[in-house]
Enzyme design. Structure first.
Site, PDB file in Angstrom:
ATOM      1  N   CYS A   1      -4.177  27.486  -6.242  1.00 19.82           N
ATOM      2  CA  CYS A   1      -4.544  27.577  -7.651  1.00 19.82           C
ATOM      3  C   CYS A   1      -4.551  28.979  -7.932  1.00 19.82           C
ATOM      4  O   CYS A   1      -4.523  29.483  -9.031  1.00 19.82           O
ATOM      5  CB  CYS A   1      -5.467  26.713  -8.025  1.00 19.82           C
TER       6      CYS A   1
ATOM      7  N   GLY B   1      -7.920   7.108  -9.896  1.00 15.27           N
ATOM      8  CA  GLY B   1      -8.433   8.366 -10.396  1.00 15.27           C
ATOM      9  C   GLY B   1      -9.057   7.949 -12.005  1.00 15.27           C
ATOM     10  O   GLY B   1     -10.122   8.197 -12.253  1.00 15.27           O
TER      11      GLY B   1
ATOM     12  N   GLU C   1       2.501  27.437 -14.084  1.00 19.10           N
ATOM     13  CA  GLU C   1       2.235  27.235 -12.578  1.00 19.10           C
ATOM     14  C   GLU C   1       3.498  26.562 -12.077  1.00 19.10           C
ATOM     15  O   GLU C   1       3.943  25.535 -12.284  1.00 19.10           O
ATOM     16  CB  GLU C   1       1.031  26.522 -12.363  1.00 19.10           C
TER      17      GLU C   1
ATOM     18  N   LYS D   1     -12.388  10.440  -4.190  1.00 23.20           N
ATOM     19  CA  LYS D   1     -10.999   9.682  -4.108  1.00 23.20           C
ATOM     20  C   LYS D   1      -9.950  11.024  -4.118  1.00 23.20           C
ATOM     21  O   LYS D   1      -9.715  11.915  -4.798  1.00 23.20           O
ATOM     22  CB  LYS D   1     -10.660   9.318  -5.471  1.00 23.20           C
TER      23      LYS D   1
ATOM     24  N   GLU E   1     -11.609  21.839 -12.273  1.00 25.54           N
ATOM     25  CA  GLU E   1     -10.954  23.025 -11.701  1.00 25.54           C
ATOM     26  C   GLU E   1      -9.507  22.671 -11.751  1.00 25.54           C
ATOM     27  O   GLU E   1      -9.087  21.946 -11.093  1.00 25.54           O
ATOM     28  CB  GLU E   1     -11.422  23.202 -10.139  1.00 25.54           C
TER      29      GLU E   1
HETATM   30  P1  NAD Z   1      -2.894  16.051  -9.626  1.00 28.85           P
HETATM   31  O1  NAD Z   1      -3.376  16.866 -10.960  1.00 28.85           O
HETATM   32  O2  NAD Z   1      -1.446  15.705  -9.888  1.00 28.85           O
HETATM   33  O3  NAD Z   1      -3.840  15.255  -9.029  1.00 28.85           O
HETATM   34  C1  NAD Z   1      -5.159  15.555  -8.595  1.00 28.85           C
HETATM   35  C2  NAD Z   1      -5.983  14.210  -8.398  1.00 28.85           C
HETATM   36  O4  NAD Z   1      -6.203  13.344  -9.531  1.00 28.85           O
HETATM   37  C3  NAD Z   1      -5.281  13.324  -7.545  1.00 28.85           C
HETATM   38  O5  NAD Z   1      -6.447  12.686  -6.297  1.00 28.85           O
HETATM   39  C4  NAD Z   1      -4.586  12.236  -8.200  1.00 28.85           C
HETATM   40  O6  NAD Z   1      -4.637  11.075  -7.576  1.00 28.85           O
HETATM   41  C5  NAD Z   1      -5.598  12.129  -9.377  1.00 28.85           C
HETATM   42  N1  NAD Z   1      -5.264  11.861 -10.817  1.00 28.85           N
HETATM   43  C6  NAD Z   1      -3.864  11.507 -11.143  1.00 28.85           C
HETATM   44  N2  NAD Z   1      -3.689  11.198 -12.465  1.00 28.85           N
HETATM   45  C7  NAD Z   1      -5.142  10.937 -12.764  1.00 28.85           C
HETATM   46  C8  NAD Z   1      -5.749  10.432 -13.639  1.00 28.85           C
HETATM   47  N3  NAD Z   1      -5.151  10.238 -14.972  1.00 28.85           N
HETATM   48  N4  NAD Z   1      -6.894  10.424 -14.020  1.00 28.85           N
HETATM   49  C9  NAD Z   1      -7.821  10.783 -12.921  1.00 28.85           C
HETATM   50  N5  NAD Z   1      -7.338  11.270 -11.434  1.00 28.85           N
HETATM   51  C10 NAD Z   1      -6.024  11.296 -11.675  1.00 28.85           C
HETATM   52  O7  NAD Z   1      -2.670  17.593  -8.761  1.00 28.85           O
HETATM   53  P2  NAD Z   1      -2.147  17.789  -7.492  1.00 28.85           P
HETATM   54  O8  NAD Z   1      -0.813  17.850  -7.509  1.00 28.85           O
HETATM   55  O9  NAD Z   1      -2.615  16.832  -6.408  1.00 28.85           O
HETATM   56  O10 NAD Z   1      -2.490  19.159  -6.962  1.00 28.85           O
HETATM   57  C11 NAD Z   1      -2.018  20.504  -7.582  1.00 28.85           C
HETATM   58  C12 NAD Z   1      -2.689  20.977  -8.859  1.00 28.85           C
HETATM   59  O11 NAD Z   1      -4.145  21.318  -8.450  1.00 28.85           O
HETATM   60  C13 NAD Z   1      -2.341  22.420  -9.273  1.00 28.85           C
HETATM   61  O12 NAD Z   1      -2.098  22.427 -10.426  1.00 28.85           O
HETATM   62  C14 NAD Z   1      -3.332  23.275  -8.858  1.00 28.85           C
HETATM   63  O13 NAD Z   1      -3.460  24.249  -9.443  1.00 28.85           O
HETATM   64  C15 NAD Z   1      -4.530  22.379  -8.762  1.00 28.85           C
HETATM   65  N6  NAD Z   1      -5.667  22.863  -8.184  1.00 28.85           N
HETATM   66  C16 NAD Z   1      -6.605  23.733  -8.750  1.00 28.85           C
HETATM   67  C17 NAD Z   1      -7.565  24.380  -7.971  1.00 28.85           C
HETATM   68  C18 NAD Z   1      -8.744  24.980  -8.526  1.00 28.85           C
HETATM   69  O14 NAD Z   1      -9.758  24.903  -8.113  1.00 28.85           O
HETATM   70  N7  NAD Z   1      -8.820  25.247  -9.897  1.00 28.85           N
HETATM   71  C19 NAD Z   1      -7.586  23.757  -6.697  1.00 28.85           C
HETATM   72  C20 NAD Z   1      -6.605  23.375  -6.011  1.00 28.85           C
HETATM   73  C21 NAD Z   1      -5.662  22.992  -6.878  1.00 28.85           C
END
Ligand code: NAD
Length: 488
Positions: free
Chosen positions: A293, A221, A392, A183, A259
């Site tokens: 990230c 999600g 962040e 997803k 992650e």
């Molecule tokens: P986000 O947390 O808003 O969303 C990530 C995913 O989670 C999306 O697919 C979203 O639809 C889903 N989601 C949202 N609410 C949910 C819930 N309650 N339960 C399950 N799934 C849910 O993140 P984003 O804004 O898409 O991405 C940016 C963030 O991702 C930043 O904080 C960044 O640091 C992090 N990131 C981390 C890594 C790593 O490897 N550590 C890599 C890339 C991005």
């Protein structure tokens, strides 16, 4: 096969490409704000069907046991994707807004090639390990440990490096013998949906082994996390959402792999090439508009060289303007959405409110009426306790912080809820080792060193996550062990 979705892309459920039950939602080019097409909008029933298909494929086929077939399918997928490379790369720049140079690396070709690494692991992994004989309670037994696929994986991914993160989950999970429901984030549905299309039309993956569910609704999600048919949730995203995922997964005690966010430090020691280090720090933070990230977003420099460091970083940033990501030479593209731009701008305002000085940038680039651009921005005048140094931001924003020696630099780097990555610049090997040993993060670069590769485990300490992605460690996240004993 032409990839470009003319009106909409489709879901992949049980081997079939199908429309979303909620119709479609718009895909927006973040550099132009134009709607470039639509993606299938899945609802709860679509996800339910996808989880059912993944469960069936795991429980009733040989997928989890046939290591050679899995390796073949993964290589087939890699090769098929590479034949579409030009189209995938162009679409990645349009959909993600990433500078085109990145699509030859982590935004497409890098992780696609990494599928070969995971195919090799499926073939060469030591699936059964003899433990020899032992005499528990005096009775001789021959023992072994077998490693087996953990089951159905719910993979939930963000928008910033969608290909990299999607493949870093589905590659090792499929190689391990799991089946997957992927997803992706609503901002970047095509990156996943078009991989689903290639899987359905150009590979031998059995139905249900990989399912792709695009949706405008984040609630899917949550649905994926709480479904008892899912054995592992592999999540990449923000730390706040990661917390919710872990809480939801506790309902069924589902294993979670997380992650999450980062606020990594770029440490410059007093014997380093200051100008070279500051140029690299500027380059890192503006790459893909800081939407990574593991990007180093705190520049920690010797206090006595603070003014020189600010000047060098400012000069470097001035040469790296936010621009059209499809233009050769662009390093800093747009942010993904108006919402993310507002978030970044609110942090820049916060820095000013907290008494920080904007050394360069701080606004939207002149002459760009369209696109979610923010100028590369350098903030000084704050210490590590400022919110912009602790939280962040996920934009092209660097905070410069002075240190009073190597141990103080380590202290500042570790004074963070996160522990994802870091960089140290210096010349004395002993001092560099001291810093690398002292900083509590999952990855560290030295003098510009790049750790990113298929065989390198990636992940974080503290609130940056749980577990490791990529490498053998990332593969083993998708395995269970089974100890077997028989009388000798
Ligand atoms: P986000 O947390 O808003 O969303 C990530 C995913 O989670 C999306 O697919 C979203 O639809 C889903 N989601 C949202 N609410 C949910 C819930 N309650 N339960 C399950 N799934 C849910 O993140 P984003 O804004 O898409 O991405 C940016 C963030 O991702 C930043 O904080 C960044 O640091 C992090 N990131 C981390 C890594 C790593 O490897 N550590 C890599 C890339 C991005």
């Amino acid at each position: 096969m032409a990839l470009r979705p003319e009106t909409s892309s489709e879901l992949l459920i049980d081997g079939k490409l199908v429309p979303g039950s909620r119709g479609t939602f718009e895909v927006v080019n973040p550099a132009t704000e134009e709607v470039i097409g639509n993606a299938a909008d899945a609802g709860p029933d679509d996800l339910d069907a996808a989880i059912g298909a993944a469960r069936r494929a795991f429980d009733t086929t040989d997928w989890s046991r046939d290591h050679a077939f899995r390796a073949k399918c993964l290589r087939q997928l890699r090769d098929a994707l590479l034949t579409h490379s030009a189209e995938f790369r162009a679409l990645a720049t349009e959909e993600i807004g990433c500078p085109s140079f990145l699509t030859g690396g982590p935004q497409f070709e890098g992780p696609v090639n990494d599928l070969g690494y995971f195919a090799d692991l499926a073939e060469n992994y030591e699936w059964t390990r003899p433990l020899g004989e032992a005499k528990p309670m005096g009775i001789p037994n021959v023992r072994e440990v077998r490693y087996e696929a953990a089951g159905v994986v719910g993979a939930i991914t963000p928008w910033n490096f969608p290909h990299q993160i999607n493949f870093a989950k589905i590659g090792p999970a499929l190689a391990a013998g799991c089946t997957v429901v992927l997803k992706p984030a609503p901002d970047t549905p095509w990156a996943a949906a078009l991989v689903g299309k290639v899987v359905a039309e150009e590979t031998d993956f059995p139905p249900g082994v990989l399912n792709v569910i695009t949706s405008s609704d984040h609630a899917l999600g949550e649905q994926l996390v709480v479904d008892p048919r899912v054995d592992i949730v592999s999540f990449t995203g923000s730390t706040d959402t990661g917390r919710k995922v872990m809480a939801s997964a506790s309902q069924n005690l589902t294993k979670v792999f997380l992650e999450l966010g980062g606020k990594s430090a770029f440490i410059v020691l007093d014997d380093a090439d200051l100008a070279g280090a500051c140029s690299m720090a500027a380059f890192n933070v503006v790459t893909h508009a800081g939407q990574g990230c593991a990007i180093t977003t705190r520049l920690v420099v010797p206090r006595e060289k603070l003014d020189d460091a600010i000047a060098a970083t400012r000069d470097a940033m001035a040469g790296l303007p936010a621009d059209d990501p499809s233009k050769p030479g662009t390093i800093c593209g747009p942010l993904i959405s108006a919402k993310q731009r507002e978030r970044v701008e609110s942090y820049i305002q916060l820095a000013k409110d907290e008494g920080g000085k904007i050394e360069i940038g701080g606004g939207r680039p002149a002459g760009k009426d369209k696109g979610f651009f923010v100028e590369p921005t350098l903030i000084s005048g704050l210490d590590n306790s400022a919110r912009v140094a602790q939280e962040e931001i996920f934009g092209p924003v660097l905070v410069v912080i002075p240190h009073d020696g190597d141990d103080d630099a380590i202290r500042i780097a570790n004074d963070s809820p996160y522990g994802l990555s870091g960089m140290v610049y210096g010349t004395d090997e002993e001092r560099i080792k001291h810093v690398v040993d002292g900083v509590r993060t999952g990855t560290m670069g030295v003098n510009g060193g790049i750790w990113y590769a298929a065989d390198v485990p990636f992940g974080g300490y503290k609130q940056s996550g749980i577990g490791r992605e990529m490498g053998v460690a990332g593969f083993e996240e998708y395995l269970e062990s089974k100890a077997v004993a028989r009388p000798a």
